[in-house]
Motif scaffolding. Structure first.
Motif, PDB file in Angstrom:
ATOM      1  N   PRO A   2       1.076  -0.894  -0.171  1.00  0.00           N
ATOM      2  CA  PRO A   2      -0.487   0.040  -0.351  1.00  0.00           C
ATOM      3  C   PRO A   2       0.421   1.223  -0.156  1.00  0.00           C
ATOM      4  CG  PRO A   2      -0.891  -1.430   1.275  1.00  0.00           C
ATOM      5  CD  PRO A   2       0.218  -2.315   1.376  1.00  0.00           C
ATOM      6  N   GLU A   3       1.406   1.385   1.084  1.00  0.00           N
ATOM      7  CA  GLU A   3       2.468   2.600   0.923  1.00  0.00           C
ATOM      8  C   GLU A   3       3.382   2.619  -0.535  1.00  0.00           C
ATOM      9  OE1 GLU A   3       2.880  -0.655   2.908  1.00  0.00           O
ATOM     10  OE2 GLU A   3       1.845   1.003   4.993  1.00  0.00           O
ATOM     11  N   GLY A   4       3.850   1.281  -1.112  1.00  0.00           N
ATOM     12  CA  GLY A   4       4.328   2.465  -2.456  1.00  0.00           C
ATOM     13  C   GLY A   4       3.694   2.432  -3.737  1.00  0.00           C
ATOM     14  N   ILE A  28      -8.276   6.310 -10.144  1.00  0.00           N
ATOM     15  CA  ILE A  28      -9.480   5.520 -10.364  1.00  0.00           C
ATOM     16  C   ILE A  28      -9.517   4.233  -9.314  1.00  0.00           C
ATOM     17  CG2 ILE A  28     -11.211   4.159 -11.505  1.00  0.00           C
ATOM     18  CD1 ILE A  28     -10.374   5.763 -13.643  1.00  0.00           C
ATOM     19  N   ALA A  29     -10.317   4.236  -7.848  1.00  0.00           N
ATOM     20  CA  ALA A  29      -9.972   3.104  -7.350  1.00  0.00           C
ATOM     21  C   ALA A  29      -9.360   1.921  -7.577  1.00  0.00           C
ATOM     22  CB  ALA A  29     -11.241   2.958  -6.035  1.00  0.00           C
ATOM     23  N   ILE A  30      -8.257   1.394  -6.930  1.00  0.00           N
ATOM     24  CA  ILE A  30      -8.356  -0.294  -7.404  1.00  0.00           C
ATOM     25  C   ILE A  30      -8.890  -0.962  -7.145  1.00  0.00           C
ATOM     26  CG2 ILE A  30      -6.216  -2.084  -7.117  1.00  0.00           C
ATOM     27  CD1 ILE A  30      -4.024  -0.030  -5.967  1.00  0.00           C
ATOM     28  N   GLU A  45      -6.289  -0.840   2.253  1.00  0.00           N
ATOM     29  CA  GLU A  45      -5.455  -0.517   2.368  1.00  0.00           C
ATOM     30  C   GLU A  45      -4.748   1.183   1.529  1.00  0.00           C
ATOM     31  OE1 GLU A  45      -1.093   0.004   5.653  1.00  0.00           O
ATOM     32  OE2 GLU A  45      -2.345  -2.027   4.924  1.00  0.00           O
ATOM     33  N   ALA A  46      -4.283   0.418   0.169  1.00  0.00           N
ATOM     34  CA  ALA A  46      -4.116   1.099  -0.436  1.00  0.00           C
ATOM     35  C   ALA A  46      -4.753   2.215  -0.949  1.00  0.00           C
ATOM     36  CB  ALA A  46      -2.904   0.344  -1.543  1.00  0.00           C
ATOM     37  N   LYS A  51      -7.341   7.933  -1.448  1.00  0.00           N
ATOM     38  CA  LYS A  51      -8.255   8.845  -0.956  1.00  0.00           C
ATOM     39  C   LYS A  51      -7.453   9.674   0.066  1.00  0.00           C
ATOM     40  CE  LYS A  51     -12.763   8.629   0.612  1.00  0.00           C
ATOM     41  NZ  LYS A  51     -14.082   7.838   1.547  1.00  0.00           N
ATOM     42  N   ARG A  52      -7.477   9.448   1.490  1.00  0.00           N
ATOM     43  CA  ARG A  52      -6.183  10.531   2.054  1.00  0.00           C
ATOM     44  C   ARG A  52      -5.915  11.657   1.286  1.00  0.00           C
ATOM     45  NH1 ARG A  52      -6.728   6.548   6.107  1.00  0.00           N
ATOM     46  NH2 ARG A  52      -4.385   5.663   5.274  1.00  0.00           N
TER      47      ARG A  52
END
Length: 87
Positions: A2-4, A28-30, A45-46, A51-52
């Protein structure tokens, strides 16, 4: 990881902003998929991290395509995907 995904998105935004500072950027969301269901927690989580980032940034937009792709049990709708369960 997710951090990547977040780091890649931030790098993309930086490159775009350097050349086109006022252009809106849409993420566009995964999407959920049958083939990658075991990764769904990491995908969520990604998506949340990006989104944030979009909510905090100017001209950044998060497009949430996830809810209509899930059934009543929160699982991906297979009829929305190709036979491979991914595309």
């Amino acid at each position: 990881a997710p951090e990547g995904v977040l780091a890649d998105f931030q790098a993309f935004v930086k490159v775009v902003r350097a050349k086109l500072p006022d252009v809106p950027i849409y993420f566009i969301a995964i999407k959920p998929s049958v083939a990658r269901q075991k990764f769904w927690g990491k995908i969520q989580e990604a998506n949340a991290l990006v989104k944030r980032e979009c909510e905090a940034g100017k001209g950044l937009h998060y497009v949430d395509i996830v809810p209509p792709m899930l059934d009543g049990e929160g699982k991906p709708k297979p009829d929305l995907l190709a036979k491979d369960g991914l595309h």
